[in-house]
Design an enzyme around this catalytic site. Structure first.
Site, mmCIF file in Angstrom:
data_model
loop_
_atom_site.group_PDB
_atom_site.id
_atom_site.type_symbol
_atom_site.label_atom_id
_atom_site.label_comp_id
_atom_site.label_asym_id
_atom_site.label_seq_id
_atom_site.Cartn_x
_atom_site.Cartn_y
_atom_site.Cartn_z
ATOM 1 N N ASP A 171 0.858 -1.179 0.000
ATOM 2 C CA ASP A 171 0.000 0.000 0.000
ATOM 3 C C ASP A 171 0.894 1.229 0.000
ATOM 4 O O ASP A 171 2.036 1.179 0.470
ATOM 5 C CB ASP A 171 -0.873 0.036 1.254
ATOM 6 C CG ASP A 171 -1.967 -1.024 1.240
ATOM 7 O OD1 ASP A 171 -1.968 -1.863 0.323
ATOM 8 O OD2 ASP A 171 -2.818 -1.013 2.141
ATOM 9 N N HIS A 246 5.165 -7.274 -0.481
ATOM 10 C CA HIS A 246 5.071 -8.554 -1.171
ATOM 11 C C HIS A 246 5.884 -8.528 -2.453
ATOM 12 O O HIS A 246 6.349 -7.482 -2.896
ATOM 13 C CB HIS A 246 3.604 -8.852 -1.493
ATOM 14 C CG HIS A 246 2.714 -8.921 -0.294
ATOM 15 N ND1 HIS A 246 2.072 -10.084 0.110
ATOM 16 C CD2 HIS A 246 2.337 -7.962 0.607
ATOM 17 C CE1 HIS A 246 1.354 -9.834 1.190
ATOM 18 N NE2 HIS A 246 1.501 -8.555 1.513
ATOM 19 N N SER A 357 7.666 3.886 5.489
ATOM 20 C CA SER A 357 8.911 3.881 4.743
ATOM 21 C C SER A 357 8.646 4.042 3.262
ATOM 22 O O SER A 357 7.603 4.531 2.862
ATOM 23 C CB SER A 357 9.683 2.597 5.023
ATOM 24 O OG SER A 357 11.020 2.745 4.628
#
Length: 388
Positions: A171, A246, A357
């Site tokens: 995201d 991911h 981050s």
């Protein structure tokens, strides 16, 4: 005469009980009650020297207290502590003394059971977290802020796009994307950083198709197939985003490079101000190849956290005093027993951050690779980044 201690405690509990009770009974949407605390309370008016003065009921004022207390003690207190800690480390370095290893930080401190709901509720309301997507919605389940930041999602919350070859690994917000030109990459619009400084020099460990040579630019060392171009994409994870990342495509990870470094904020405003910010911050660079050649994913640390975990890499220890800034540490996943490296499937769990981050993808692909993005857009893990 002052009231006895017992009577004062009972009076205090009468004030606290409604607030504690409301936190307990309002369900896992959790923060529906916090915005109400900021609405204007009913006002009472009285006259003083011909001027009308408005006051809020004492109980309404009391309900406001936990918010500034949490913000001031949690935010300002922690920031002050970090400044002191940095000063102490600098003084030890000047004296040539070893910096003692850090113990568990404030993010790992276990919160009392009764305090978890109000603390996490404030965070949810501040950053717009959707807890209905969380695999565990009960706020009492998360023992500390670190666990809450790294919460897992329900399996159906992020479907993985099967139509496009590269998906978003996390995201976040799309900061920049496009072709890499002249071995320079745009950090944000108009601010660039060196590709070689960011990824580090190429080495024989990574099984180059040709050895590095002075006649080749760094960009050309990464492009392994004639007719291909080098592309990049920068995704910023805000504090309220899902913090696991991911695999963005089917690829094989052959090498890891860990850069210890600073832990400055990586939000877009700071990225416009500090040139080569991503090259200064602690980061973990994973490199390998996909069906079109070179592929890399870099996880960049953020403010005061720098905690980056790669699930298949147990030897990785970020934010550790054992490493000095300005250096880097290499590790190869290609061994005598494993000539291929670590195969990753598109959408497979790869790692996680604490707090917030940035992820930077740098990869080669044919000239007709097409990004399905707009700068500044919000994106979720599993959605399309681009395809051929």
């Amino acid at each position: 005469m002052a009231a006895p201690v017992g009577q004062r405690c009972l009076r205090w509990l009468r004030e606290v009980a409604p607030w504690r009770s409301s936190l307990h009974h309002r369900g896992n949407t959790a923060l529906s009650h916090f915005p109400q605390a900021f609405r204007k309370p009913p006002l009472r008016a009285f006259s003083k020297n011909a001027r009308q003065v408005h006051t809020a009921p004492a109980r309404a004022l009391f309900r406001l207290r936990p918010l500034p207390i949490l913000v001031l003690t949690g935010g300002g207190g922690y920031a002050g502590y970090r400044q002191y800690e940095k000063y102490r480390e600098q003084e030890l370095e000047k004296l040539g003394l070893e910096i003692p290893p850090k113990l568990a930080g404030p993010w790992e401190v276990e919160l009392p059971h009764w305090l978890r709901r109000p603390v996490y509720s404030l965070y949810i309301w501040t950053f717009g977290v959707n807890m209905k997507e969380a695999a565990v919605e009960d706020l009492h389940h998360y023992r500390n802020l670190s666990e809450f930041f790294r919460r897992k999602l329900k399996p159906q919350a992020r479907p993985v796009c099967g139509l496009h070859s590269v998906i978003s690994p996390s995201d976040g917000k799309i900061i920049n994307f496009g072709q890499v030109k002249n071995s320079e990459v745009e950090q944000v619009k108009g601010v660039t950083y060196s590709l070689e400084a960011f990824l580090g020099p190429r080495t024989s460990v990574e099984d180059l198709p040709f050895p590095p040579a002075a006649s080749h630019s760094f960009r050309s060392q990464l492009v392994t197939r004639e007719g291909n171009e080098l592309y990049h994409c920068v995704i910023y994870l805000a504090p309220g985003d899902y913090h696991c990342f991911h695999s963005p495509t089917d690829w094989t990870v052959s090498h890891r490079r860990h850069f210890p470094g600073s832990l400055m904020s990586v939000n877009p405003g700071m990225a416009r101000w500090i040139k080569e910010l991503f090259c200064h911050n602690e980061r973990v660079v994973l490199t390998g190849d996909w069906k079109h050649g070179f592929f890399s994913l870099t996880a960049v640390g953020a403010t005061n956290v720098g905690s980056i975990r790669i699930y298949f890499d147990r030897d990785l220890h970020t934010n550790s005093p054992r490493y000095s800034k300005g250096s880097y540490n290499d590790f190869s996943f290609v061994t005598q027993a494993n000539r291929e490296g670590i195969p990753m499937r598109k959408g497979e769990h790869l790692g996680e951050f604490n707090l917030g981050s940035t992820i930077v993808l740098i990869f080669e692909a044919p000239k007709d690779f097409d990004f399905k993005l707009k700068a500044g857009q919000k994106i979720r893990f599993g959605e399309a980044l681009g395809s051929l």
